[in-house]
Design a protein around this motif. Structure first.
Motif, PDB file in Angstrom:
ATOM      1  N   ALA A  59       0.815  -1.217   0.000  1.00 12.67           N
ATOM      2  CA  ALA A  59       0.000   0.000   0.000  1.00 12.67           C
ATOM      3  C   ALA A  59       0.844   1.262   0.000  1.00 12.67           C
ATOM      4  O   ALA A  59       0.316   2.342  -0.260  1.00 12.67           O
ATOM      5  CB  ALA A  59      -0.933   0.018   1.218  1.00 12.67           C
ATOM      6  N   TRP A  86      -8.927  -9.039  -3.607  1.00 11.29           N
ATOM      7  CA  TRP A  86      -7.566  -8.625  -3.247  1.00 11.29           C
ATOM      8  C   TRP A  86      -6.551  -9.716  -3.537  1.00 11.29           C
ATOM      9  O   TRP A  86      -5.699 -10.046  -2.739  1.00 11.29           O
ATOM     10  CB  TRP A  86      -7.506  -8.160  -1.788  1.00 11.29           C
ATOM     11  CG  TRP A  86      -8.230  -6.869  -1.655  1.00 11.29           C
ATOM     12  CD1 TRP A  86      -9.452  -6.646  -1.108  1.00 11.29           C
ATOM     13  CD2 TRP A  86      -7.789  -5.606  -2.175  1.00 11.29           C
ATOM     14  NE1 TRP A  86      -9.809  -5.332  -1.250  1.00 11.29           N
ATOM     15  CE2 TRP A  86      -8.811  -4.666  -1.893  1.00 11.29           C
ATOM     16  CE3 TRP A  86      -6.646  -5.184  -2.850  1.00 11.29           C
ATOM     17  CZ2 TRP A  86      -8.709  -3.330  -2.262  1.00 11.29           C
ATOM     18  CZ3 TRP A  86      -6.539  -3.862  -3.215  1.00 11.29           C
ATOM     19  CH2 TRP A  86      -7.562  -2.946  -2.925  1.00 11.29           C
ATOM     20  N   GLU A 160      -9.495  -0.860   5.192  1.00 15.24           N
ATOM     21  CA  GLU A 160     -10.642  -0.003   5.486  1.00 15.24           C
ATOM     22  C   GLU A 160     -10.316   1.469   5.262  1.00 15.24           C
ATOM     23  O   GLU A 160     -11.050   2.188   4.573  1.00 15.24           O
ATOM     24  CB  GLU A 160     -11.114  -0.222   6.928  1.00 15.24           C
ATOM     25  CG  GLU A 160     -12.337   0.602   7.285  1.00 15.24           C
ATOM     26  CD  GLU A 160     -13.027   0.132   8.549  1.00 15.24           C
ATOM     27  OE1 GLU A 160     -13.961   0.823   8.996  1.00 15.24           O
ATOM     28  OE2 GLU A 160     -12.642  -0.922   9.096  1.00 15.24           O
ATOM     29  N   LYS A 161      -9.195   1.938   5.820  1.00 11.60           N
ATOM     30  CA  LYS A 161      -8.878   3.366   5.747  1.00 11.60           C
ATOM     31  C   LYS A 161      -8.351   3.799   4.387  1.00 11.60           C
ATOM     32  O   LYS A 161      -8.625   4.914   3.943  1.00 11.60           O
ATOM     33  CB  LYS A 161      -7.853   3.725   6.833  1.00 11.60           C
ATOM     34  CG  LYS A 161      -8.413   3.716   8.237  1.00 11.60           C
ATOM     35  CD  LYS A 161      -7.364   4.152   9.245  1.00 11.60           C
ATOM     36  CE  LYS A 161      -7.932   4.191  10.658  1.00 11.60           C
ATOM     37  NZ  LYS A 161      -6.908   4.564  11.664  1.00 11.60           N
ATOM     38  N   ALA A 162      -7.591   2.942   3.731  1.00 14.26           N
ATOM     39  CA  ALA A 162      -6.987   3.329   2.459  1.00 14.26           C
ATOM     40  C   ALA A 162      -7.777   2.845   1.262  1.00 14.26           C
ATOM     41  O   ALA A 162      -7.906   3.554   0.271  1.00 14.26           O
ATOM     42  CB  ALA A 162      -5.552   2.804   2.375  1.00 14.26           C
ATOM     43  N   ALA A 163      -8.303   1.621   1.342  1.00 11.09           N
ATOM     44  CA  ALA A 163      -8.992   1.044   0.185  1.00 11.09           C
ATOM     45  C   ALA A 163     -10.508   1.126   0.291  1.00 11.09           C
ATOM     46  O   ALA A 163     -11.213   0.737  -0.632  1.00 11.09           O
ATOM     47  CB  ALA A 163      -8.563  -0.409  -0.004  1.00 11.09           C
ATOM     48  N   GLY A 164     -11.018   1.600   1.445  1.00  7.23           N
ATOM     49  CA  GLY A 164     -12.455   1.819   1.583  1.00  7.23           C
ATOM     50  C   GLY A 164     -13.288   0.586   1.826  1.00  7.23           C
ATOM     51  O   GLY A 164     -14.505   0.603   1.604  1.00  7.23           O
ATOM     52  N   ALA A 248      -4.362   4.405  -1.200  1.00 11.66           N
ATOM     53  CA  ALA A 248      -5.492   3.783  -1.894  1.00 11.66           C
ATOM     54  C   ALA A 248      -5.116   3.436  -3.329  1.00 11.66           C
ATOM     55  O   ALA A 248      -5.461   2.354  -3.834  1.00 11.66           O
ATOM     56  CB  ALA A 248      -6.700   4.710  -1.862  1.00 11.66           C
ATOM     57  N   LYS A 251      -2.686   0.270  -3.569  1.00 11.86           N
ATOM     58  CA  LYS A 251      -3.323  -1.043  -3.481  1.00 11.86           C
ATOM     59  C   LYS A 251      -3.896  -1.461  -4.829  1.00 11.86           C
ATOM     60  O   LYS A 251      -3.727  -2.603  -5.271  1.00 11.86           O
ATOM     61  CB  LYS A 251      -4.433  -1.016  -2.433  1.00 11.86           C
ATOM     62  CG  LYS A 251      -3.958  -0.780  -1.013  1.00 11.86           C
ATOM     63  CD  LYS A 251      -3.129  -1.933  -0.477  1.00 11.86           C
ATOM     64  CE  LYS A 251      -3.923  -3.178  -0.235  1.00 11.86           C
ATOM     65  NZ  LYS A 251      -3.106  -4.247   0.396  1.00 11.86           N
ATOM     66  N   ARG A 252      -4.557  -0.541  -5.500  1.00 16.04           N
ATOM     67  CA  ARG A 252      -5.152  -0.845  -6.799  1.00 16.04           C
ATOM     68  C   ARG A 252      -4.067  -1.111  -7.847  1.00 16.04           C
ATOM     69  O   ARG A 252      -4.155  -2.089  -8.608  1.00 16.04           O
ATOM     70  CB  ARG A 252      -6.040   0.317  -7.231  1.00 16.04           C
ATOM     71  CG  ARG A 252      -6.568   0.212  -8.651  1.00 16.04           C
ATOM     72  CD  ARG A 252      -7.399   1.431  -9.018  1.00 16.04           C
ATOM     73  NE  ARG A 252      -6.718   2.681  -8.740  1.00 16.04           N
ATOM     74  CZ  ARG A 252      -5.786   3.224  -9.508  1.00 16.04           C
ATOM     75  NH1 ARG A 252      -5.378   2.596 -10.613  1.00 16.04           N
ATOM     76  NH2 ARG A 252      -5.234   4.385  -9.203  1.00 16.04           N
TER      77      ARG A 252
END
Length: 464
Positions: A59, A86, A160-164, A248, A251-252
């Motif tokens: 991340a 993921w 949760e915080k970065a990828a929602g 975010a 990660k993608r």
């Protein structure tokens, strides 16, 4: 056996090169995007990179595994664990990828690599046991990625915080507890080789020591002292800092497979400079930036801290123009590419900037030491952009603390009807703050060039 830790200061990130000197085969673990680092290290060691792997979908930086595998022809070993959303999306279309699960193993020459699935930091996270088989049938160490650090453990809240992914933190924290209990059963003599060091945002309080032993971590690491799952979950989630916004995107990008990083970087002439819809990053020194720059430019001096702060204030979708020498610009291009900032249109040399400033309004401000501002410190709004912890350890009587990373969202707290003095600890972060503030405020603005350190020394000298 050959072993080398390859550390990137700007990312506070550790990659590893291990190799069998008898067969000449080498393995890279968790490479970042600058492939030349690993190619040069392997060449110097007389090794051929035959295998590449990574502990998880990162991340905090763009993975270099895919590109390095394409360059070297090495087999790429990637985790097959975790939910479908993921998993490595590019793995099925890449012929040199081998998916690995818990209990899998492979050889790099005479070195044995064993896989342990250790979810918690991320669902697909794995760690690797390393055994030098000609010497022993017992492993000598463990590459712990972002599950176990020196003195700390990986944070379980990034999905949760970065990828929602709503509600993921609690479940991940429980998985992390289970993974640590599994790691705890391994022999005390194992060396621990973590994926990050002090300064990384992948944990709360990572140690600066580059490696440890599992036995020592069992004695001193707070996480191993937690025997109850509920207590551990509460403790590991408490006080986790906000991740930089670029996490975010990382990660993608790493899940889908990063593209090769750009190589070209043209020098821009006066006629080439187009500022509309461009973000200008000034790589020069803080003093040079204060004297003159393009209005709205972001001051991010080239160096180890460049991408750490660019990750807070620069979107991966931004089109950039750099100000600096060719060497500074090329270094910055490499560093920014580490966090997915690839759209750099070119760079402006200091000489071209000087020509530009002759015919265009330029941005400037005063940057002075505390000794020159002693009479003004009580007559201005003093903005302290250090961390809350630094502020708590000592601060000016009237100084207001807004940490640098929170500044864009909290500018409404700064008055626009009185002089403004900005400082950090030693003068490294305050130029960034000034560049963020300058376009939005019309009152006189001053920067404390020696920061709180200079202010504190002044107080001690004059008993004020």
């Amino acid at each position: 056996m050959f072993f080398q830790r390859l550390y990137h200061d700007g990312l506070a990130q550790a990659s590893y090169l291990v190799g069998c000197q008898k067969t000449g085969e080498g393995l890279i673990i968790d490479p970042h995007r600058d492939s030349t680092v690993y190619l040069n290290a392997a060449k110097a060691a007389g090794l051929r990179i035959s295998a590449i792997t990574e502990t998880h979908i990162h991340a905090d930086f763009v993975s270099g595994s895919r590109e390095l595998a394409q360059i070297t022809g090495a087999k790429l070993y990637l985790s097959a664990a975790g939910p479908a959303a993921w998993q490595y999306a590019f793995a099925s279309s890449s012929p040199n990828v081998q998916l690995i699960n818990d209990g899998a193993s492979w050889m790099v020459g005479n070195l044995k690599i064993e896989v342990l699935h250790t979810p918690g930091h991320t669902p697909e996270h794995v760690i690797f046991l390393l055994t030098d088989t000609p010497v022993s049938d017992q492993p000598m160490g463990i590459f712990t990625g972002d599950v176990l650090f020196v003195g700390d453990v990986g944070r379980p809240d990034l999905l949760e915080k970065a990828a929602g992914v709503q509600g993921a933190s609690q479940a991940a924290a429980k998985d992390l507890f289970t993974s640590l209990q599994r790691i705890k059963q391994l022999p005390d003599f194992l060396q621990v080789w973590p994926g990050h060091g002090s300064g990384s945002a992948c944990g709360k309080a990572l140690g600066a020591v580059p490696q440890s032993t599992l036995g020592y971590e069992k004695q001193v690491n707070w996480a191993f002292k937690q025997q109850n799952e509920a207590d551990f979950v509460a403790a590991v989630l408490d006080g986790q800092p906000s991740p930089p916004p670029y996490f975010a995107a990382m990660k993608r990008i790493n899940r889908d497979g990063p593209e090769p990083r750009p190589q070209s970087l043209p020098a821009l002439s006066l006629a080439d400079i187009k500022l509309a819809n461009r973000l200008v990053i000034d790589l020069r020194s803080a003093n040079d930036f204060a004297q003159a720059s393009i209005p709205g430019a972001l001051s991010l001096s080239s160096g180890a801290m460049l991408n750490r702060w660019a990750g807070w204030f620069v979107s991966v979708e931004s089109t950039l123009i750099l100000i600096g020498t060719e060497a500074e610009a090329k270094t910055a291009q490499t560093e920014l590419s580490m966090i997915g900032i690839d759209q750099i249109e070119g760079f402006i040399t200091p000489d071209v900037l000087a020509e530009w400033c002759k015919t265009n309004p330029s941005q400037s401000y005063q940057r002075l030491p505390a000794a020159s501002l002693v009479d003004q410190l009580d007559q201005a709004f003093v903005l302290d952009v250090r961390t809350p912890e630094e502020y708590a350890n000592g601060h000016g009587t009237n100084a207001v603390n807004i940490p640098l990373n929170e500044l864009p969202k909290r500018m409404a707290e700064i008055p626009n009807d009185q002089p403004l003095i900005v400082h950090c600890q030693a003068g490294g972060r305050s130029p960034i703050a000034m560049s963020l503030l300058k376009p939005h405020f019309s009152q006189p603005m001053l920067e404390l060039s020696d920061g709180w350190n200079g202010w504190y020394e002044l107080q001690q000298e004059h008993h004020i």
